[in-house]
Design a protein around this motif. Sequence first.
Motif, mmCIF file in Angstrom:
data_model
loop_
_atom_site.group_PDB
_atom_site.id
_atom_site.type_symbol
_atom_site.label_atom_id
_atom_site.label_comp_id
_atom_site.label_asym_id
_atom_site.label_seq_id
_atom_site.Cartn_x
_atom_site.Cartn_y
_atom_site.Cartn_z
ATOM 1 N N LEU A 37 -18.179 -43.886 -3.508
ATOM 2 C CA LEU A 37 -17.254 -42.873 -2.992
ATOM 3 C C LEU A 37 -16.487 -43.412 -1.783
ATOM 4 O O LEU A 37 -15.304 -43.111 -1.605
ATOM 5 C CB LEU A 37 -18.017 -41.607 -2.619
ATOM 6 C CG LEU A 37 -18.789 -40.887 -3.736
ATOM 7 C CD1 LEU A 37 -19.425 -39.611 -3.200
ATOM 8 C CD2 LEU A 37 -17.900 -40.574 -4.925
ATOM 9 N N ALA A 38 -17.173 -44.201 -0.964
ATOM 10 C CA ALA A 38 -16.500 -44.800 0.195
ATOM 11 C C ALA A 38 -15.415 -45.775 -0.252
ATOM 12 O O ALA A 38 -14.333 -45.833 0.347
ATOM 13 C CB ALA A 38 -17.525 -45.506 1.078
ATOM 14 N N GLU A 39 -15.689 -46.542 -1.290
ATOM 15 C CA GLU A 39 -14.683 -47.461 -1.828
ATOM 16 C C GLU A 39 -13.445 -46.703 -2.309
ATOM 17 O O GLU A 39 -12.333 -47.247 -2.291
ATOM 18 C CB GLU A 39 -15.277 -48.277 -2.977
ATOM 19 C CG GLU A 39 -16.261 -49.336 -2.518
ATOM 20 C CD GLU A 39 -17.027 -49.964 -3.670
ATOM 21 O OE1 GLU A 39 -17.678 -50.992 -3.438
ATOM 22 O OE2 GLU A 39 -16.986 -49.430 -4.797
ATOM 23 N N ALA A 40 -13.651 -45.444 -2.726
ATOM 24 C CA ALA A 40 -12.528 -44.613 -3.165
ATOM 25 C C ALA A 40 -11.840 -43.919 -1.998
ATOM 26 O O ALA A 40 -10.876 -43.178 -2.200
ATOM 27 C CB ALA A 40 -13.021 -43.572 -4.166
ATOM 28 N N GLY A 41 -12.344 -44.150 -0.765
ATOM 29 C CA GLY A 41 -11.670 -43.645 0.422
ATOM 30 C C GLY A 41 -12.337 -42.494 1.126
ATOM 31 O O GLY A 41 -11.848 -42.035 2.165
ATOM 32 N N ALA A 42 -13.458 -41.987 0.599
ATOM 33 C CA ALA A 42 -14.097 -40.824 1.213
ATOM 34 C C ALA A 42 -14.864 -41.208 2.469
ATOM 35 O O ALA A 42 -15.452 -42.296 2.555
ATOM 36 C CB ALA A 42 -15.054 -40.165 0.215
ATOM 37 N N ASN A 43 -14.878 -40.310 3.438
ATOM 38 C CA ASN A 43 -15.789 -40.406 4.564
ATOM 39 C C ASN A 43 -17.139 -39.849 4.110
ATOM 40 O O ASN A 43 -17.196 -38.863 3.373
ATOM 41 C CB ASN A 43 -15.262 -39.629 5.762
ATOM 42 C CG ASN A 43 -13.933 -40.168 6.257
ATOM 43 O OD1 ASN A 43 -13.754 -41.378 6.400
ATOM 44 N ND2 ASN A 43 -12.979 -39.281 6.510
ATOM 45 N N ILE A 44 -18.226 -40.456 4.551
ATOM 46 C CA ILE A 44 -19.527 -40.183 3.956
ATOM 47 C C ILE A 44 -20.535 -39.713 4.996
ATOM 48 O O ILE A 44 -20.664 -40.303 6.074
ATOM 49 C CB ILE A 44 -20.105 -41.447 3.285
ATOM 50 C CG1 ILE A 44 -19.100 -42.054 2.288
ATOM 51 C CG2 ILE A 44 -21.446 -41.126 2.621
ATOM 52 C CD1 ILE A 44 -18.831 -41.208 1.070
ATOM 53 N N ALA A 45 -21.275 -38.659 4.645
ATOM 54 C CA ALA A 45 -22.446 -38.240 5.409
ATOM 55 C C ALA A 45 -23.686 -38.519 4.567
ATOM 56 O O ALA A 45 -23.800 -38.024 3.444
ATOM 57 C CB ALA A 45 -22.369 -36.761 5.754
#
Length: 263
Positions: A37-45
């Motif tokens: 998901l991070a590779e797709a640009g999302a900020n992650i918790a």
Amino acid sequence: MQEFQHKAFNELFDLSGKVAIVTGGANGIGKATALRLAEAGANIAIADLKLEDARAAVKDIEALGVKALAVECNILKDDDLVAMVDKVVAEFGSVNVLINNAGGGGGGRENPDTASVDDIRRDFELNVFSGWRLSQLCAPHMKASGYGSIVFTTSMSSINKSPNMSGYAGSKAAVNHMVANLAHDFGPEVRVNAVGPGATRTDALKTVLTPEIEKKMLANTPIKRLGEADDIAGAMLYFAAPISTWVSGQTIFVNGGGVQTLD
């Protein structure tokens, strides 16, 4: 006739500016999903019992150029769930994607002659109640943002039949049907789906896997290998991303096309 609106391939998987919570995200399938998901640009918790592992995962995620947050969270404690969502919203402003990945139970050890009601209750608390509660907490933020995707981790055990699995498998079967119903409750702004891994090379599987068991599993698997965490993460990304905006209430099994059981 409505004109067809073609989107570039990258747009279909673009999560730039979105905020994703991944429970159990410090290791295994959860971490692989968080990285995808991070590779797709999302900020992650990353919400996890193991705070130090979560912090290590955050470093790997931030190396991809997005923001990340580690939150210690026991999904069996409602106060932890509420505090975690509040902290994520305070840090990032919203929640757009929820990966209900954390769970567990006594699958394979649930002999009805020895298992207790508390053992079975814990399966449902881990796999059903916690995800339902987090969905309830996150859905209003998703609706307010205009984009929401909730993805549960279910299991092949939800449709397989095996001994000593009644509580765990029953809880995962409940997840499948709960997802189909929550899709009606939270739509149209929020989609709700589930990914059911087959036998995947995680730390949990390594504790029971032998060459003999692996050979037996692959005998009924068209794609002749066990799953990797990244295989499951790809399906998670599909449900989280805009490419699946007309998909809700569904469970997809990622299992090499076959059935893998320990018995």
